[in-house]
Design a protein around this motif. Structure first.
Motif: not given
Length: 121
Positions: A28-40, A42-57
């Motif tokens: 269930t999507l609203d049971d978890y926050a979801i983050g977007w990460f990226r990896q270029a 030669g570089k490590g993964r970095e978090g770029v964005a996250c949305i809270s479980r209910r989408g409120g933040s």
């Protein structure tokens, strides 16, 4: 089976836009926050964005604030990352992941294939 499948990447000129999608299943999507990460290369993964479980933040890396917007549609089981004013340094493979919460929350599960974003000069 829990799955998060990224799509929407591609080649775009600097200043252009892309919208990435993260189609989720097996939870269930609203049971978890979801983050977007990226990896270029030669570089490590970095978090770029996250949305809270209910989408409120939402939370963004400083490098993308004002340019990227994360959102979700629970009815469609999809999380989006709208990427505007793209820069060459945004070039990376982008991944979506379940998180216990945004910020310092744990990342849950294995990494998928991601979707390639390439921004040309």
């Amino acid at each position: 089976e829990v799955q998060l499948v990224e799509s929407g990447g591609g080649l775009v000129q600097a200043g252009g836009s892309l919208r990435l999608s993260c189609a989720v299943s097996g939870f269930t999507l609203d049971d978890y926050a979801i983050g977007w990460f990226r990896q270029a290369p030669g570089k490590g993964r970095e978090g770029v964005a996250c949305i809270s479980r209910r989408g409120g933040s939402t939370d963004y890396a400083d490098s993308v604030k004002g340019r990227f917007t994360i959102s979700k549609d629970n009815a469609k089981n999809t999380v989006y990352l709208q990427m505007n004013s793209l820069k060459p340094e945004d070039t990376a493979v982008y991944y979506c992941k379940r998180r216990t919460m945004c910020g310092s929350g744990l990342i849950v599960g294995s990494w998928g294939q991601g979707t390639q974003v390439t921004v040309s000069s």
